[in-house]
Design a protein around this motif. Structure first.
Motif, PDB file in Angstrom:
ATOM      1  N   THR A   1       0.822  -1.217   0.000  1.00 39.34           N
ATOM      2  CA  THR A   1       0.000   0.000   0.000  1.00 39.34           C
ATOM      3  C   THR A   1       0.853   1.262   0.000  1.00 39.34           C
ATOM      4  O   THR A   1       0.310   2.356  -0.079  1.00 39.34           O
ATOM      5  CB  THR A   1      -0.933   0.013   1.225  1.00 39.34           C
ATOM      6  OG1 THR A   1      -0.145  -0.041   2.425  1.00 39.34           O
ATOM      7  CG2 THR A   1      -1.889  -1.170   1.195  1.00 39.34           C
TER       8      THR A   1
ATOM      9  N   LEU B   1      -2.216  -5.613  -9.709  1.00 39.38           N
ATOM     10  CA  LEU B   1      -1.556  -4.930  -8.600  1.00 39.38           C
ATOM     11  C   LEU B   1      -0.041  -5.016  -8.751  1.00 39.38           C
ATOM     12  O   LEU B   1       0.677  -4.027  -8.576  1.00 39.38           O
ATOM     13  CB  LEU B   1      -2.001  -5.548  -7.277  1.00 39.38           C
ATOM     14  CG  LEU B   1      -1.241  -5.137  -6.004  1.00 39.38           C
ATOM     15  CD1 LEU B   1      -1.432  -3.651  -5.722  1.00 39.38           C
ATOM     16  CD2 LEU B   1      -1.708  -5.964  -4.808  1.00 39.38           C
TER      17      LEU B   1
ATOM     18  N   ASP C   1       0.965  -3.146 -12.494  1.00 40.09           N
ATOM     19  CA  ASP C   1       0.641  -1.734 -12.669  1.00 40.09           C
ATOM     20  C   ASP C   1       1.023  -0.882 -11.462  1.00 40.09           C
ATOM     21  O   ASP C   1       1.819   0.051 -11.575  1.00 40.09           O
ATOM     22  CB  ASP C   1      -0.846  -1.569 -12.974  1.00 40.09           C
ATOM     23  CG  ASP C   1      -1.238  -2.178 -14.316  1.00 40.09           C
ATOM     24  OD1 ASP C   1      -0.325  -2.597 -15.061  1.00 40.09           O
ATOM     25  OD2 ASP C   1      -2.441  -2.243 -14.609  1.00 40.09           O
ATOM     26  N   LYS C   2       0.455  -1.188 -10.294  1.00 45.08           N
ATOM     27  CA  LYS C   2       0.713  -0.338  -9.123  1.00 45.08           C
ATOM     28  C   LYS C   2       2.141  -0.483  -8.614  1.00 45.08           C
ATOM     29  O   LYS C   2       2.794   0.497  -8.255  1.00 45.08           O
ATOM     30  CB  LYS C   2      -0.264  -0.660  -7.997  1.00 45.08           C
ATOM     31  CG  LYS C   2      -0.054   0.214  -6.752  1.00 45.08           C
ATOM     32  CD  LYS C   2      -1.042  -0.119  -5.664  1.00 45.08           C
ATOM     33  CE  LYS C   2      -0.895   0.854  -4.477  1.00 45.08           C
ATOM     34  NZ  LYS C   2       0.434   0.825  -3.868  1.00 45.08           N
TER      35      LYS C   2
END
Length: 310
Positions: free
Chosen positions: A7, A109, A112-113
């Motif tokens: 995160t 996830l 891309d992130k």
């Protein structure tokens, strides 16, 4: 080595990484093969190498009442990954949101992130809601996202696959030697030294006491151990793991007497390595009998640890 959560913003120096992906609890010989392949691939491609792990362990998330089973703390894994040559440690904070991701969403996830260029896993790795994804799915979805994926086969030792469950079984059977071979190092408990009831001091055996927390419980009993102190020094020791049947009320502790050392360790973090199992925990008919047995345990621990260095 940099540590970050899924995160968090990805450190710029770690974008485009090759990621070793798994739980890696224990970081045993088989895990080391997966991470070693990721590090080698990263070096070949001129990319950073990152090791990803999950915390809490998915089993703890889905079964919060499960008995403690951890072989390594998050801090221990970070140190081990760094020693193996990784540039970073990615921690997937396993919660309801992460557990609900489909296989495709999890790969998205990653690619891309998190900007992952390639993934290396063990051949039994599964992911996504309901464990719908496997290594074949990872390769398929990864290719569509421009992310490479490969799996490393299981590693055998002594006619069986090296696994965390096999290590847990050895420790629970009072066989730290087998656990050491599979881990490539002794099983070790790291944590702060807490206050006890000073019984050991009264018997002439002052101990550094630790709570086991989420660590697996090896067989209760007496062990020949080595202790790493906050200053990095290591010392031979003898430890008792159990509930101390001679005393009331019962309280589970890992109690360690460090040979030829004195000082105040309260509140400081130490690491106790289990080398040899000496005997099961037992009750004695009086304190003198207990003290005689402690003297014998100490002498045997010294002998075994000395032989190990010969």
């Amino acid at each position: 080595m940099q540590r970050f959560s899924h995160t968090d913003p990805v450190p710029e120096s770690l974008r485009g990484a090759i990621v070793a992906l798994g739980n890696f609890d224990g970081f045993h010989f088989g895990h080391q093969a997966v991470v070693g392949r990721a590090i080698a691939k990263a070096a070949h491609e001129g990319r950073p190498a990152v090791v990803a792990t999950f915390d809490p362990h998915p089993v703890r998330h889905f079964r919060p009442d499960a008995k403690p089973f951890r072989l390594t703390s998050l801090d221990q894994r970070e140190a081990l990954f760094g020693q193996a040559g990784a540039d970073g440690m990615l921690v997937f904070a396993f919660d309801d949101a992460l557990a609900s991701l489909t296989a495709a969403e999890f790969v998205e996830l990653l690619s891309d992130k998190l900007g992952v260029a390639g993934v290396v896993t063990g051949e039994d790795f599964t992911f996504g809601k309901g464990r719908e994804g496997d290594v074949a799915k990872l390769a398929e979805l990864g290719a569509a996202s421009g992310m490479s994926a490969e799996a490393v086969g299981a590693v055998g030792m002594e006619d069986a696959v090296v696994s965390s469950s096999r290590i847990r079984e050895a420790l629970q059977a009072g066989d730290p030697a087998t656990a050491t071979r599979l881990l490539t190092r002794p099983f070790a408990v790291r944590g702060p030294v807490v206050h006890g009831d000073k019984r050991g001091r009264e018997l002439g055996w002052p101990t550094a006491n630790m709570e086991m927390g989420q660590y697996l419980r090896p067989a209760y009993g007496v062990y020949a151990t080595r202790v790493r102190l906050p200053d990095g020094s290591e010392h031979d020791a003898v430890s008792n793991l159990g509930v101390r049947p001679m005393f009331d009320p019962p309280k589970e502790l890992l109690e360690t007497f460090i040979f030829d050392w004195s000082g105040d360790l309260y509140g400081q973090e130490v690491e106790v390595q289990l080398h040899h199992y000496l005997r099961p925990e037992a009750a004695f008919h009086d304190m003198e009998a207990l003290k005689r047995q402690m003297d014998n345990d100490g002498a045997e621990a010294r002998r075994l640890l000395s032989e190990g260095r010969a």
